[in-house]
Design an enzyme around this catalytic site. Structure first.
Site, PDB file in Angstrom:
ATOM      1  N   LYS A  38      25.077  91.863 -17.035  1.00  0.00           N
ATOM      2  CA  LYS A  38      23.781  93.110 -17.566  1.00  0.00           C
ATOM      3  C   LYS A  38      23.965  93.954 -16.826  1.00  0.00           C
ATOM      4  O   LYS A  38      24.564  93.321 -15.632  1.00  0.00           O
ATOM      5  CB  LYS A  38      22.159  93.286 -18.166  1.00  0.00           C
ATOM      6  CG  LYS A  38      21.883  92.079 -16.817  1.00  0.00           C
ATOM      7  CD  LYS A  38      20.379  92.305 -17.633  1.00  0.00           C
ATOM      8  CE  LYS A  38      19.370  91.893 -16.341  1.00  0.00           C
ATOM      9  NZ  LYS A  38      17.735  90.954 -16.794  1.00  0.00           N
ATOM     10  N   TYR A 270      17.052 114.244   8.224  1.00  0.00           N
ATOM     11  CA  TYR A 270      16.237 115.171   7.634  1.00  0.00           C
ATOM     12  C   TYR A 270      15.197 115.409   7.955  1.00  0.00           C
ATOM     13  O   TYR A 270      14.663 114.173   8.601  1.00  0.00           O
ATOM     14  CB  TYR A 270      16.154 115.354   5.578  1.00  0.00           C
ATOM     15  CG  TYR A 270      16.676 116.154   5.185  1.00  0.00           C
ATOM     16  CD1 TYR A 270      17.416 117.922   5.478  1.00  0.00           C
ATOM     17  CD2 TYR A 270      17.531 115.245   4.147  1.00  0.00           C
ATOM     18  CE1 TYR A 270      18.564 118.490   5.039  1.00  0.00           C
ATOM     19  CE2 TYR A 270      18.916 115.467   3.415  1.00  0.00           C
ATOM     20  CZ  TYR A 270      19.409 117.065   4.028  1.00  0.00           C
ATOM     21  OH  TYR A 270      20.354 117.889   2.846  1.00  0.00           O
TER      22      TYR A 270
END
Length: 378
Positions: A38, A270
């Site tokens: 999956k 940042y």
């Protein structure tokens, strides 16, 4: 891919996948093995990893969504496939026509798969899922008699064939957790009832990766192995991959994009959560949270650059992050290894999981689609 990308790539060692499947088969010698692929094979590539697992002796494949199962069929894979995460209106008929085993957890799903079987003119392969205590998908014990009765009736009319009865453990990665014995007892009871009512399943299964590795009493006819197929430990408490006989299949690599000197007191990334305390050199690594590098690992995520482990300096940005390399001999184009099996002293997925306060499953699975996969030992 034939050429190694220059920005970043995830190197997938298919020999490791095959080795891991063999190890898992040795842990459950009397059971068949399902390789769960999956989420694009936990980020490793569903089709290449499915093929590698089948080569190593897996006989079943598992997917969450029907689209994942149908993609395996479209790739020419003919092995048994179980798909378990359905919503009303899903592609039941396509799954029936593709000979995919579909999980049924409630009456609505049984009705939709029966309708699909009639429309397709063939018998649907279904597996009844019991909720033995996980509390997610699966049929509650109080509703089990109704679901089993309806499934047996549908089997008698020829619309379905009940090929399996199964469940999922909540705490198999916590050795000794009391829920394990309780769930196993509930599963045995619900299985016995279904068989008494006429269900003759091809496979009965409840074991996931940690249960396959540590709980032989849960193995029944089939074990479902997900993260362990890719060489990642299901939980640090169970041991490292090496201690479990597993080898991580994914290595996340990048090329240094820029190296520059900056003065003391220079902010980095940042928010200036990192400020240089001396004149130093910074190396730019061109991967970020858009590639799956967790922003939660800002200031702590490890990467091997210039022969040493460095930590993310400041915040991880969308496409890039910075490491402080001091006076190390590093240049643009040099390799940076975010994680791998650890052979070269590089960090592992578990190291990143600890840095981001998450689990290693998330680290490998979240590596994004814009990171090319490069397969080795195919």
């Amino acid at each position: 891919m034939n050429e190694t990308p220059t920005r970043a790539y995830a190197e997938i060692d298919l020999a490791a996948v095959r080795s891991n499947v063999r190890v898992l088969r040795e842990r459950a010698p009397r059971a068949a093995l399902m390789a769960v692929v999956k989420s694009d094979g936990y980020g490793h590539g569903a089709v290449p990893c499915a093929r590698a697992a089948l080569e190593a002796g897996a006989t079943w494949l598992g997917t969450a969504t029907p689209e994942e199962a149908l993609a395996l069929r479209a790739a020419g894979i003919e092995a048994r496939i179980l798909c378990w995460l359905w919503t009303p209106g899903g592609p039941w008929r396509e799954a029936v026509e593709a000979d995919v085993d579909v999980a049924v957890s409630g009456m609505w799903a049984l009705e939709e798969v029966r309708e699909a079987a009639r429309a397709a003119g063939r018998t649907a392969r279904i597996q009844l899922k019991a909720d033995t205590g996980l509390g997610r998908n699966g049929c509650q014990p109080a509703d089990w008699a109704e679901l089993v009765g309806a499934a047996v009736a549908a089997q008698a009319e020829g619309t379905v064939d009940v090929t399996g009865v199964w469940s999922h453990l909540a705490c198999a990665d916590e050795p000794g957790h009391p829920s394990i014995a309780l769930q196993l007892a509930a599963f045995r009871d619900m299985l016995a009832y279904a068989e008494k009512e006429g269900v003759e399943p091809e496979v009965r299964h409840i074991a996931n990766s940690p249960a396959t590795l540590t709980l032989p009493e849960t193995h029944f006819d089939l074990v479902r192995c997900g993260i362990a197929v890719y060489g990642v430990s299901p939980a640090p408490e169970l041991g490292t991959p090496a201690q479990l006989g597993l080898r991580p299949a994914m290595s996340l690599k990048a090329s240094v994009a820029l190296v520059k000197s900056v003065p003391a007191g220079h902010g980095v990334s940042y928010g200036h959560h990192y400020v240089t305390d001396r004149e130093t050199r910074l190396a730019l690594i061109p991967t970020g949270y858009a590639d799956g590098v967790p922003r939660h690992a800002s200031g702590s995520g490890p990467v091997l650059v210039g022969g040493e482990i460095r930590r993310v300096a400041g915040r991880v940005a969308m496409d890039q992050f910075v490491v402080d390399i001091g006076d190390a001999d590093v240049a643009a184009g040099d390799p940076a290894i975010l994680f791998g099996p650890g052979d070269l002293g590089e960090p592992t997925a578990e190291d990143w999981a600890q840095a981001a306060h998450t689990i290693a499953y998330e680290i490998v699975t979240r590596i994004g689609g814009r990171v090319p996969r490069v397969y080795r030992n195919g």
